[in-house]
Structure formats: C-alpha cells, structure tokens
Write an enzyme that holds these catalytic residues in place. Structure first.
Site, short mmCIF file in Angstrom:
data_model
loop_
_atom_site.label_atom_id
_atom_site.label_comp_id
_atom_site.label_asym_id
_atom_site.label_seq_id
_atom_site.Cartn_x
_atom_site.Cartn_y
_atom_site.Cartn_z
N HIS A 157 0.84 -1.20 0.00
CA HIS A 157 0.00 0.00 0.00
C HIS A 157 0.87 1.24 0.00
O HIS A 157 2.10 1.17 -0.05
CB HIS A 157 -1.01 -0.04 1.15
CG HIS A 157 -0.38 -0.10 2.51
ND1 HIS A 157 0.28 0.95 3.08
CD2 HIS A 157 -0.30 -1.12 3.40
CE1 HIS A 157 0.71 0.62 4.27
NE2 HIS A 157 0.39 -0.64 4.49
N HIS A 164 4.09 1.57 2.11
CA HIS A 164 5.30 0.90 1.62
C HIS A 164 5.95 1.75 0.53
O HIS A 164 7.16 1.91 0.47
CB HIS A 164 4.97 -0.49 1.05
CG HIS A 164 4.29 -1.40 2.04
ND1 HIS A 164 3.11 -2.03 1.76
CD2 HIS A 164 4.63 -1.76 3.30
CE1 HIS A 164 2.75 -2.75 2.81
NE2 HIS A 164 3.65 -2.60 3.76
N CYS A 171 1.96 -11.45 20.27
CA CYS A 171 1.09 -10.95 19.19
C CYS A 171 1.67 -11.45 17.89
O CYS A 171 2.78 -11.07 17.51
CB CYS A 171 1.03 -9.42 19.18
SG CYS A 171 0.23 -8.80 17.67
N CYS A 188 2.47 -8.77 15.17
CA CYS A 188 3.74 -8.04 15.40
C CYS A 188 4.92 -8.98 15.35
O CYS A 188 6.05 -8.55 15.23
CB CYS A 188 3.79 -7.40 16.77
SG CYS A 188 2.67 -6.06 17.07
N CYS A 205 -2.92 -5.77 21.99
CA CYS A 205 -1.73 -5.26 21.31
C CYS A 205 -1.96 -3.79 20.94
O CYS A 205 -2.97 -3.47 20.31
CB CYS A 205 -1.46 -6.08 20.05
SG CYS A 205 -0.32 -5.25 18.92
N HIS A 221 -2.15 -3.55 16.97
CA HIS A 221 -3.15 -4.28 16.18
C HIS A 221 -4.52 -4.38 16.85
O HIS A 221 -5.49 -4.80 16.21
CB HIS A 221 -2.64 -5.68 15.84
CG HIS A 221 -1.46 -5.66 14.93
ND1 HIS A 221 -0.16 -5.66 15.39
CD2 HIS A 221 -1.38 -5.57 13.58
CE1 HIS A 221 0.66 -5.60 14.36
NE2 HIS A 221 -0.05 -5.53 13.25
N LYS A 235 -3.67 5.45 10.90
CA LYS A 235 -2.61 4.79 10.16
C LYS A 235 -3.29 3.85 9.16
O LYS A 235 -4.25 3.18 9.50
CB LYS A 235 -1.76 3.98 11.14
CG LYS A 235 -0.63 3.22 10.47
CD LYS A 235 0.02 2.26 11.43
CE LYS A 235 0.97 1.33 10.71
NZ LYS A 235 1.39 0.19 11.53
N LYS A 293 -4.54 -2.62 5.95
CA LYS A 293 -5.55 -3.39 5.23
C LYS A 293 -6.67 -3.79 6.17
O LYS A 293 -7.84 -3.74 5.81
CB LYS A 293 -4.87 -4.62 4.61
CG LYS A 293 -5.69 -5.35 3.57
CD LYS A 293 -5.84 -4.53 2.30
CE LYS A 293 -6.79 -5.14 1.29
NZ LYS A 293 -6.39 -6.41 0.75
N1 MSP Z 1 8.93 -6.88 7.92
C1 MSP Z 1 9.00 -5.83 8.87
C2 MSP Z 1 10.27 -5.02 8.70
C3 MSP Z 1 11.55 -5.78 8.80
S1 MSP Z 1 12.92 -4.76 8.47
C4 MSP Z 1 14.25 -5.62 8.96
C5 MSP Z 1 7.80 -4.91 8.71
N2 MSP Z 1 7.17 -4.94 7.52
S2 MSP Z 1 5.92 -4.01 7.13
O1 MSP Z 1 5.47 -4.50 5.85
O2 MSP Z 1 4.96 -3.98 8.16
O3 MSP Z 1 6.51 -2.61 6.88
C6 MSP Z 1 6.55 -1.63 7.88
C7 MSP Z 1 7.10 -0.38 7.26
O4 MSP Z 1 6.30 0.02 6.13
C8 MSP Z 1 7.09 0.85 8.15
O5 MSP Z 1 8.17 0.88 9.06
C9 MSP Z 1 7.17 1.93 7.10
O6 MSP Z 1 8.46 1.98 6.56
C10 MSP Z 1 6.22 1.41 6.05
N3 MSP Z 1 4.85 1.82 6.31
C11 MSP Z 1 3.80 0.98 6.48
N4 MSP Z 1 2.68 1.73 6.64
C12 MSP Z 1 2.96 3.03 6.60
C13 MSP Z 1 2.22 4.22 6.68
N5 MSP Z 1 0.92 4.25 6.82
N6 MSP Z 1 2.89 5.38 6.61
C14 MSP Z 1 4.25 5.41 6.47
N7 MSP Z 1 4.96 4.29 6.39
C15 MSP Z 1 4.36 3.10 6.42
O7 MSP Z 1 7.51 -4.16 9.63
#
Ligand code: MSP
Length: 506
Positions: free
Chosen positions: A19, A22, A127, A130, A144, A147, A295, A298
């Site tokens: 999304h 990312h 969790c 997480c 959590c 979540h 935030k 999904k």
């Molecule tokens: N897999 C772990 C990260 C491991 S790194 C060694 C993870 N993945 S995640 O898919 O949940 O990605 C989290 C990251 O996605 C956040 O830290 C950020 O970089 C990005 N974001 C996810 N949602 C976001 C927003 N709504 N806004 C900004 N960044 C966002 O955690």
C-alpha cells in the site's frame, strides 16, 4: 575517491498487498539514493521482502497454498511497486533467498558458539501480527497497542539472545552518537527504552515451520525479526559476485516508520555488537501517512492504492505529493482532494506552466534557441548558489520536505521574475532586445537548475524539462556539479510540447 552511500528500506511483509505506506518509504530511500548519485557517490540502495513468519504462513494457509507458493506470488506485487514508483534499488532481497538463509545460519551459529545464545523455557504474551512478545504493562487494555488484538499465551522452549548483556554498551554508543536515531524525539524514545532495562529475547520459535532452521537444532526456526534484520548485511554478501560488505557497510541510513523503531534501535545494534560489526550510521524514523486520521492498514480497510493514484496522475505527481504534503519525519494526513489541489496549483501551474511559457517565449522571440545573455544575472546566480547549499544541508539531515520547499521557493521566484520582467513587453521595444535575451537566458537556466535539484523527487519530469531545454545529453548532465549558473549553452534548442502536468478539472 568517491564516497559510498548505503540506504535501506524495511523489508516488507508479504502477507498482504503493498500500500501507499510501503511506497512512501521506498520513494524516500530512492530520493536519497538519487541525490547521492547526483553527488557522484557510489550508492547501494536496498529494498525487499520479509517472507518468513506466522502472518505469511497463515495467509498462505487461508489461500490454500504452500507458503513458498504464496510468497512467490506476493513478492511480484512488491517488486512491481518498486518499479512503478521508479525506485532505483540496486538489489531486491527476499528472505527466502537461499544465500540469505545461509548467511543467517552462519551468523547465528557464530553467536551460539560465542555463548551469546542459550536455551530456556518461556511463557509470554505473543502478538503474532507483530511477531513479538509483550509485557502486560505494554498492552493497551490487554490488547496489542498496534493491532488491537488480544495476544495469545505462548509457552515454548526457545533459544535466547543475551540482549541484557549489551545494555551498557548500547547506552555508551547512544551517548557518543546523538544522531544515531533521527529525528531527536525518536532518539530519546529509543535511549529511554534501553535505560529502562533490557531483558534477553527469544530468537527462535519451536512451533513454526516457515522460517530458517536453527543450524544446531533443526526443530526450531530463527525468529523472524532476527532473520529480517540480518538482511541489511546478507544482501551485500550476494547481491553481486564481489562481496560488497567491505565497500558499503556500515549502512548510512536505515529508513522506517516508528512501528519498528525498537527492533532497529535496540535489538539490531546489539546483534551487530555481538557479531563484531560496526553499527549503522543513522536510523531515520519517518511518520505515518494517515488517511482520515488513522494509520493505513488493510485490516482497517483505509488503504489508498498507490497503483490507482499513479495510473491516474503519474508517478512523479505521486512522489512529489508524498513529501510536499506531509513533513517527512512527522505523521500527516493525505487525501485525494489534497493531492489534486497541489497537483493543480504547484505541478500544473508553478512548474508546468513556467516551462510552457518559457519554451513558448524562446520559440516566439528567439526562434527556439536559448539566446546569449548580455551579462550574467548576478542576482539569480547568487540565489542558485544559496539554493545549492540549502538543498545540501536539508538532504544531509534527510529533511526531504524542507528541501522541496526550498526548491519550490526558487520555482516561485522564477514565476515572479517572468511577471516582473514581462518579456512580452520587452519584445515590443527594439531597444530592449538585449534585455529580453538576458531574461530568456535567465529563465532557461533557472529552469534547468530547478530541474536538477528536483531530480531526486520527480526524476522523469526533471529529465523531461532538461530534454525540452536541449540540455540533457547524458547522465553527466544530471550531476550536481552542473548546478552552477551559466551551464546551459546559448543556442540550445528549446522544444515547445504538451503541458507537463495537464490541469485537472476543478
Ligand atoms: N517486515 C517488517 C520489517 C523488517 S525490516 C528488517 C515490517 N514490515 S511491514 O510490511 O509492516 O513494513 C513496515 C514499514 O512500512 C514501516 O516501518 C514503514 O516503513 C512502512 N509503512 C507501512 N505503513 C505506513 C504508513 N501508513 N505510513 C508510512 N509508512 C508506512 O515491519
């Protein structure tokens, strides 16, 4: 000798489709990577996917697929997101890459041999979204905090990493490196977390099948966060034939949002200390993009699909909006209305219209060739010098929004210059011909320099502006050493073409 620059994004979970959040971190890393390439640095930009652990295995089960089949499918969506946002990542790591697995096993074995890992039976609140245990005090109403789900009580015999043994060294490191975690509020958060006392952490799971086997005990798999964090090292060992660790480690910037700060600010440095690696230079923690004040996720169903936005308005408009609308480092609300309004007022009007006007005037008054200026414009030349310094300073502090604002002030100054100098009036007076040439030269050169500074943010648009100004022969023209005044050659052939950003109907 050129400098090196290593920047990473988190590796994203593949249990769901990508999304806008990312896309956001990936574009931010791309902006930094492109900027450092413009400086002439040797850059390595890493992104990828975190494919092990519970959520991925569960998502696969739900779809009736084997985990590998599920992740193989999902990874394509993340790869295509990276391509779609025009990310120039030098490698895309998957934690299911066999070479990654081998590195994780080798490194964790090293920790075990060193006595930093031991076996213990453990009971805790887990969790699974997480992939983390929670102390009761850290839960919100027993749920959590991230979540909103009730964690399950898990009892297992696991391998533990002696995190507690690294507390003092971590504090010492934090004290010596006040810019290790940026912005400062996040540094304070991380440091105070460490000061509260660290407990050893479980680094394996006995109940999971989907992960990297612990090398000395194949009944367990490596905890997904240890597996994931090590990607920043492992990628450098196999992305190329040559081992890039000596070239690029330590990383200059790990970018992420605050959801994963603790893992990166505490566990990661402790693991690196235990393994005898240098610590990364900086973690930069940006905010959340919020839709309707929440935030995006999904599960909450408030996801803004970056593909849809980009298909409709173009990649650069999306990249621009991300950093223009929300101060990088803070949370901020994004919306389609906000996007459309900035698109019209800034991209279509301030920038697109400026190029159209300048190109049209050079076409009309000088036959489509940049004229020779009677004398260099010292005021604009001085402005671009200050601009260069301000851009450099902002980028060094990962102030992406401040950087864009500085550049935009210059774009606005160029628009004002058009109005103030009114070339159409000068054109009516033959005695003002030299003055007109000067103004048109200034505008072409000012636009070229704006495009150069905007390049990390809106690369396609910048290249297009330079192409239309007749000053893009090759990648060398995009280097920041070309940001000085007077580079565009008189005689440069300027093209009049379609608007860069067609205006959206109000
Ligand atoms: N897999 C772990 C990260 C491991 S790194 C060694 C993870 N993945 S995640 O898919 O949940 O990605 C989290 C990251 O996605 C956040 O830290 C950020 O970089 C990005 N974001 C996810 N949602 C976001 C927003 N709504 N806004 C900004 N960044 C966002 O955690």
């Amino acid at each position: 000798m050129s400098n090196t620059f290593y920047v990473t994004t988190p590796i994203y979970y593949v249990n769901d489709v990508p999304h806008i959040g990312h896309a956001y971190t990936t574009i931010a890393a791309d902006v930094l990577a492109r900027f450092h390439r413009q400086l002439g640095d040797e850059v390595f930009f890493l992104t990828g996917t975190d494919e092990h652990g519970n959520p991925a295995a569960q998502a696969a089960r739900k779809r009736g697929l084997a985990p590998q089949q599920h992740v193989d499918e999902m990874v394509e969506k993340f790869k295509s997101l990276a391509r779609r946002v025009n990310a120039t990542n030098d490698f895309f790591i998957r934690t299911t890459d066999p070479s990654h697995g081998e590195t994780v096993q080798r490194l964790i074995q090293q920790l075990y041999d060193k006595g930093d890992i031991y076996l213990k039976s453990y009971e805790g609140l887990y969790c699974s979204a997480c992939e983390a245990f929670y102390a009761e005090k850290d839960l919100a109403d027993g749920k959590c905090p991230d979540h909103g789900t009730v964690p399950e009580l898990v009892k297992e015999e696991n391998y533990f990493f002696r995190l507690s043994g690294y507390q003092e060294r971590l504090v010492e490191f934090y004290d010596k490196h006040p810019d290790f975690v940026l912005p400062e509020t996040r540094y304070n958060e991380a440091r105070s977390f460490i000061m509260q006392g660290l407990e050893d952490i479980s680094i394996s799971r006995a109940t999971l099948e989907w992960g990297i086997p612990v090398p000395w005990d194949e009944s367990q798999v490596v905890y997904v966060w240890v597996d994931a964090l090590l990607n920043y090292l492992s990628a450098l060992t196999y992305a190329r034939d040559e081992n890039l660790l000596p070239v690029f480690w330590p990383a200059d910037y790990h970018l992420m949002a605050k959801d994963i700060l603790k893992f990166h600010a505490v566990i990661w440095p402790a693991l690196l200390m235990a393994l005898g690696f240098e610590l990364p230079r900086h973690l930069f923690i940006h905010g959340y993009l919020l839709l309707g004040g929440q935030k995006m996720s999904k599960t909450r169903g408030n996801v803004l699909d970056p593909f849809v936005v980009m298909d409709k308005y173009g990649v650069d408009a999306f990249r621009f909006y991300c950093f223009r609308e929300v101060t990088f480092g803070q949370d901020g609300v994004v919306s389609l209305e906000g996007f459309e309004s900035r698109y019209n007022s800034e991209l279509a009007n301030d920038l697109g219209n400026l190029l159209s006007r300048v190109a049209a005037m050079i076409g009309k008054y000088r036959g489509g060739r940049v004229p020779s200026p009677p004398a260099p414009n010292s005021e604009l030349a001085a402005t671009t010098q200050t601009l260069g310094m301000e851009v450099g300073r902002a980028m060094a502090g990962v102030d992406l929004t401040g950087c864009l604002e500085t550049i935009w002030q210059f774009v606005r100054a160029l628009n004002k210059y058009v109005e103030d100098s009114a070339p159409w009036k000068l054109a009516r007076d033959e005695t003002k011909s030299a003055e007109l040439s000067g103004v048109l030269y200034d505008l072409a050169e000012g636009l070229r320099i704006s495009a150069l500074f905007l390049y990390p943010f809106i690369p396609d648009t910048s290249s297009e502006i330079m192409r239309r100004l007749g000053c893009l022969e090759g990648p060398q023209d995009l280097l920041l050493e070309k940001a000085e005044w007077g580079v565009i050659g008189p005689g440069s052939h300027v093209l009049v073409e379609e608007p860069l950003f067609p205006k959206l109907a109000e």
